[in-house]
Design a protein around this motif. Structure first.
Motif, short mmCIF file in Angstrom:
data_model
loop_
_atom_site.label_atom_id
_atom_site.label_comp_id
_atom_site.label_asym_id
_atom_site.label_seq_id
_atom_site.Cartn_x
_atom_site.Cartn_y
_atom_site.Cartn_z
N GLY A 13 0.81 -1.21 0.00
CA GLY A 13 0.00 0.00 0.00
C GLY A 13 0.85 1.26 0.00
N SER A 14 0.39 2.26 -0.78
CA SER A 14 1.12 3.53 -0.86
C SER A 14 0.22 4.70 -0.45
CB SER A 14 1.62 3.74 -2.29
OG SER A 14 0.51 3.69 -3.19
N GLY A 15 -0.81 4.40 0.39
CA GLY A 15 -1.63 5.47 0.97
C GLY A 15 -0.83 6.16 2.06
N ARG A 46 -10.00 12.72 -0.97
CA ARG A 46 -10.13 11.90 0.25
C ARG A 46 -9.78 12.69 1.52
NH1 ARG A 46 -7.93 6.08 -2.13
NH2 ARG A 46 -9.01 6.32 -4.11
N ALA A 47 -8.87 12.13 2.35
CA ALA A 47 -8.56 12.77 3.63
C ALA A 47 -7.88 14.12 3.40
CB ALA A 47 -7.66 11.86 4.45
N HIS A 48 -8.04 15.04 4.32
CA HIS A 48 -7.47 16.39 4.10
C HIS A 48 -7.02 17.11 5.36
CE1 HIS A 48 -11.54 18.39 4.90
NE2 HIS A 48 -11.79 17.13 4.89
N ILE A 49 -7.82 17.06 6.45
CA ILE A 49 -7.43 17.77 7.67
C ILE A 49 -6.10 17.17 8.16
CG2 ILE A 49 -8.04 18.22 10.09
CD1 ILE A 49 -10.00 19.53 8.14
N ASP A 311 -5.97 2.46 7.85
CA ASP A 311 -7.34 1.96 7.74
C ASP A 311 -7.41 0.43 7.80
OD1 ASP A 311 -8.19 4.55 7.45
OD2 ASP A 311 -9.30 4.20 5.59
N ALA A 312 -6.32 -0.23 7.57
CA ALA A 312 -6.32 -1.70 7.68
C ALA A 312 -6.75 -2.10 9.09
CB ALA A 312 -4.91 -2.24 7.39
N VAL A 313 -6.48 -1.26 10.09
CA VAL A 313 -6.80 -1.61 11.47
C VAL A 313 -7.74 -0.65 12.18
CG1 VAL A 313 -4.91 -3.18 12.08
CG2 VAL A 313 -4.47 -0.71 12.02
P1 FDA Z 1 -5.42 3.90 1.94
O1 FDA Z 1 -6.75 3.33 1.64
O2 FDA Z 1 -5.22 5.35 1.72
O3 FDA Z 1 -4.31 3.17 1.09
C1 FDA Z 1 -4.35 1.79 0.86
C2 FDA Z 1 -3.28 1.48 -0.16
O4 FDA Z 1 -3.18 0.07 -0.32
C3 FDA Z 1 -3.58 2.04 -1.54
O5 FDA Z 1 -2.37 2.49 -2.11
C4 FDA Z 1 -4.12 0.83 -2.30
O6 FDA Z 1 -3.96 0.90 -3.68
C5 FDA Z 1 -3.26 -0.27 -1.69
N1 FDA Z 1 -3.78 -1.62 -1.75
C6 FDA Z 1 -4.96 -2.08 -1.29
N2 FDA Z 1 -5.05 -3.42 -1.47
C7 FDA Z 1 -3.89 -3.79 -2.06
C8 FDA Z 1 -3.37 -5.04 -2.49
N3 FDA Z 1 -4.05 -6.18 -2.35
N4 FDA Z 1 -2.15 -5.06 -3.08
C9 FDA Z 1 -1.42 -3.93 -3.23
N5 FDA Z 1 -1.87 -2.72 -2.82
C10 FDA Z 1 -3.08 -2.66 -2.24
N6 FDA Z 1 -10.89 10.38 5.13
C11 FDA Z 1 -11.14 11.60 5.56
O7 FDA Z 1 -10.65 11.96 6.64
N7 FDA Z 1 -11.93 12.45 4.84
C12 FDA Z 1 -12.50 12.08 3.66
O8 FDA Z 1 -13.25 12.83 3.04
C13 FDA Z 1 -12.22 10.81 3.19
N8 FDA Z 1 -12.74 10.41 2.00
C14 FDA Z 1 -12.42 9.19 1.51
C15 FDA Z 1 -12.90 8.81 0.27
C16 FDA Z 1 -12.58 7.58 -0.27
C17 FDA Z 1 -13.13 7.18 -1.61
C18 FDA Z 1 -11.74 6.72 0.48
C19 FDA Z 1 -11.35 5.37 -0.06
C20 FDA Z 1 -11.27 7.10 1.74
C21 FDA Z 1 -11.60 8.33 2.27
N9 FDA Z 1 -11.13 8.75 3.51
C22 FDA Z 1 -11.40 9.97 3.96
C23 FDA Z 1 -10.32 7.91 4.37
C24 FDA Z 1 -8.86 8.19 4.23
O9 FDA Z 1 -8.58 8.27 2.87
C25 FDA Z 1 -8.14 7.06 4.93
O10 FDA Z 1 -8.33 7.15 6.34
C26 FDA Z 1 -6.65 7.03 4.66
O11 FDA Z 1 -6.41 7.06 3.28
C27 FDA Z 1 -6.05 5.76 5.25
O12 FDA Z 1 -4.74 5.60 4.79
P2 FDA Z 1 -4.16 4.16 4.54
O13 FDA Z 1 -2.78 4.38 4.03
O14 FDA Z 1 -4.33 3.34 5.75
O15 FDA Z 1 -5.08 3.47 3.44
#
Ligand code: FDA
Length: 580
Positions: A13-15, A46-49, A311-313
């Protein structure tokens, strides 16, 4: 399938979570690979604050100024507005995100950093570019499929989506930063509490010049109390500023039991028109997607050599703006521990502290964010809006608050109170900064927990007690002014003391682990001209604080320990690093 690629750490993951852990590991010189499913980073805001603690993490990793340069600044974030539509009637505002004058002072006292609004599609490239420049090996279009682990490592099977073939990556540790549908967490069998799919929501991203409705009350969030706004969703309709004042994101709910509506451009535009309240203004819909509000958290973040973050956890709605912040802070907690275990400085037991410290934070964040949704209901209740069967009735209720009657006066008071109460969502400074860790990587100093003098969700309370983040104070070094937080971090421990603390300095030099030393006092390398540090440190001049690479106090001693500082520090480090 023949190739096996080897590395120290594999990150899925690159989030925000995966990108931050990659940035930290590359900064610390730990070999690692990131695999990420798509050919691109986040393509919607997506996330911003972005809260002060996250900005401190980014400051430690040297990318704070890049984020500041791209983000919407704090002073344009604060007039959280409740209205019937952007063009319609305004019902009230909350000064948010540290822009209330009293709150602004609290923010300035708490941290050298400022909150900002940094949409995720702008944040991820900053983190990933810096990580790759420092040595991260990043594989786009590579999907994690499964893993097995044994006593010596983890073998993950991944699929190259471009070529279609699979291969294996062998690593000492696997990090699942793969978001809210984490396959890594599922495969690792992490136990989850709470519920998924509590309510349905739609994000609509669009371009429109809304300057005339927003520039005079600059804000990140405009909440719309329109008919239908309490169905699903996050408490009310939301118009969120992505870039002032022409890029926007609407959040609108749907009945999750009925399924998501068909997200046609016409449907999206009808919601935009309803919330903006202007049928003439040009609007261009750029994307729309459906998602669900979740209330779910893992009880533990690790299984053997597999660690999950972000978000995984912890899966929760965007209320309080905690998603990406908590993910980045998880990653920061984990990265230095992996580094010290991989270079042999610490025992693997140090890694147990990751779950012990971060799982309670994740649970708190999930609970807070969901509670914030429910705390919007009183705003509607004050207008008898929950019972309104028709738009006309809601508008009539809203109009009735202008009457010169006792009932209307009560309604005005109830509305003011309900809106002001939303400070728990829009200015919860304590939620952002008051983490107190208890784990094997923290050595208690025997002092009783003083608790919190004020509401711990709303107000930050600095403390140097082991388990708390090092308090920020402005100190000087020659002509330079810097934060106490600037003296710590960068992947190493730091010992802070003052005049009379020579025994601590000698003790720090004799340890096997690298410890930076900081002496603060008149005529020393660092001085405390305002006396702020002396007021915050909670120990006398000659006492000592040992601060971990992530800025949290691991050990504290109240005096010079002239005869046994070496023994005390060695013993503390043995415990922290899992040797004892
Ligand atoms: P994140 O979901 O950002 O990243 C997961 C990464 O894992 C991605 O790069 C994905 O491609 C990769 N991945 C997943 N499965 C994989 C696999 N099997 N193999 C390889 N790569 C894989 N929050 C907020 O505060 N305000 C908001 O308005 C929003 N809006 C919003 C909209 C949408 C559409 C989503 C999906 C999420 C939001 N969020 C949000 C939530 C916020 O984006 C979220 O809390 C963070 O991105 C979490 O970051 P992570 O790095 O944990 O996961």
């Amino acid at each position: 399938m023949s190739t096996v690629v080897e590395t120290d750490v594999l990150i899925v993951g690159s989030g925000p979570a995966g990108a931050e852990v990659a940035l930290a590991l590359s900064t610390y010189g730990v070999p690692h690979i990131v695999v990420t499913r798509y050919a691109h980073l986040a393509d919607t805001p997506r996330a911003h604050i972005t809260n002060q603690r996250t900005m401190e993490v980014l400051r430690d990793l040297g990318v704070e100024q890049e984020v500041v340069a791209r983000a919407t600044p704090q002073h344009l974030m604060g007039n959280t507005t409740f209205c019937t539509s952007l063009a319609g009637e305004e019902l009230g505002r909350v000064r948010s995100w540290g822009t209330d004058p009293l709150s602004r002072a609290e923010h300035e006292l708490a941290s050298p950093t400022r909150m900002c609004d940094m949409p995720q599609h702008l944040m991820e490239p900053v983190l990933v570019d810096a990580a790759v420049a420092r040595g991260t090996r990043l594989r786009y279009e590579t999907e994690y499929l499964s893993h097995t682990q044994d006593a010596d490592g983890v073998t993950a099977t991944v699929r190259d989506r471009l070529r279609g073939d699979t291969y294996e990556i062998r690593a000492w540790y696997l990090i699942g930063a793969d978001g809210g549908r984490s396959k890594v967490a599922e495969d690792a069998g992490l136990p989850m509490g709470g519920r998924m799919g509590v309510a349905g929501s739609i994000n609509i991203v669009f371009e429109a010049d809304l300057t005339r409705y927003t520039a005079h009350r600059p804000s990140t969030l405009y909440w719309v109390l329109a008919p239908g706004a309490t169905v699903g969703g996050i408490g009310a309709g939301l118009v969120r500023c992505v870039r002032p004042w022409n890029e926007w994101l609407i959040v609108w709910g749907y009945d999750v039991s009925a399924g998501a509506p068909d997200l046609t451009t016409e449907y999206a535009e009808s919601i935009v028109r309803k919330l903006v309240g202007d049928d003439e203004i040009p609007v261009r819909i750029t994307s729309s997607s459906a998602w669900t509000v979740n209330e779910r958290y893992a009880e533990t973040y690790a299984s053997g050599r597999v660690f999950c973050a972000g978000d995984a956890v912890h899966r929760h709605p965007p209320s309080n703006g905690l998603g990406s912040n908590t993910s980045i802070q998880d990653a920061h907690n984990l990265a230095w521990k992996l580094k010290l275990v991989l270079d042999g400085t610490a025992q693997p037991r140090l890694l147990d502290s990751y779950s012990a410290e971060r799982a309670p934070v994740g649970r708190q964040v999930v609970t807070r964010a969901n509670r914030s949704i429910r705390e919007t209901a009183p705003v509607f209740e004050a207008l008898d809006g929950l019972a309104s069967q028709t738009p006309e009735q809601l508008w009539a209720n809203i109009d009735a608050r202008k009457d010169a009657t006792e009932a209307a006066e009560k309604q005005r008071a109830a509305l003011r109170e309900a809106i002001a109460f939303k400070v728990y969502e829009f200015d919860a400074h304590g939620v952002d900064l008051n983490q107190r860790y208890t784990s094997g990587a923290i050595v208690p100093d025997g002092t009783p927990d003083p608790g919190f003098a004020r509401d711990p969700e709303l107000y930050h309370q600095p403390s140097s007690r082991p388990g708390a983040r090092l308090p920020h104070a402005w100190i000087t070094s020659g002509s330079r002014t810097l934060s106490t937080l600037d003296t710590v971090g960068r992947g190493r421990f730091t010992l802070l003391t003052g005049i009379g603390g020579e025994a601590w300095l000698r003790a720090a030099e004799r340890q096997d682990v690298e410890i930076a030393t900081v002496v603060i006092g008149p005529g020393q390398e660092y001085e405390d001209p305002y006396g702020d540090w002396a007021r915050l440190r909670e120990i006398p001049d000659a006492g000592a604080l040992l601060v971990r690479p992530d800025g949290f106090v691991a050990f504290r001693h109240p005096d010079a320990a002239r005869t046994n500082a070496g023994e005390l520090l060695t013993d503390a480090l043995r415990r922290i690093l899992g040797h004892a």
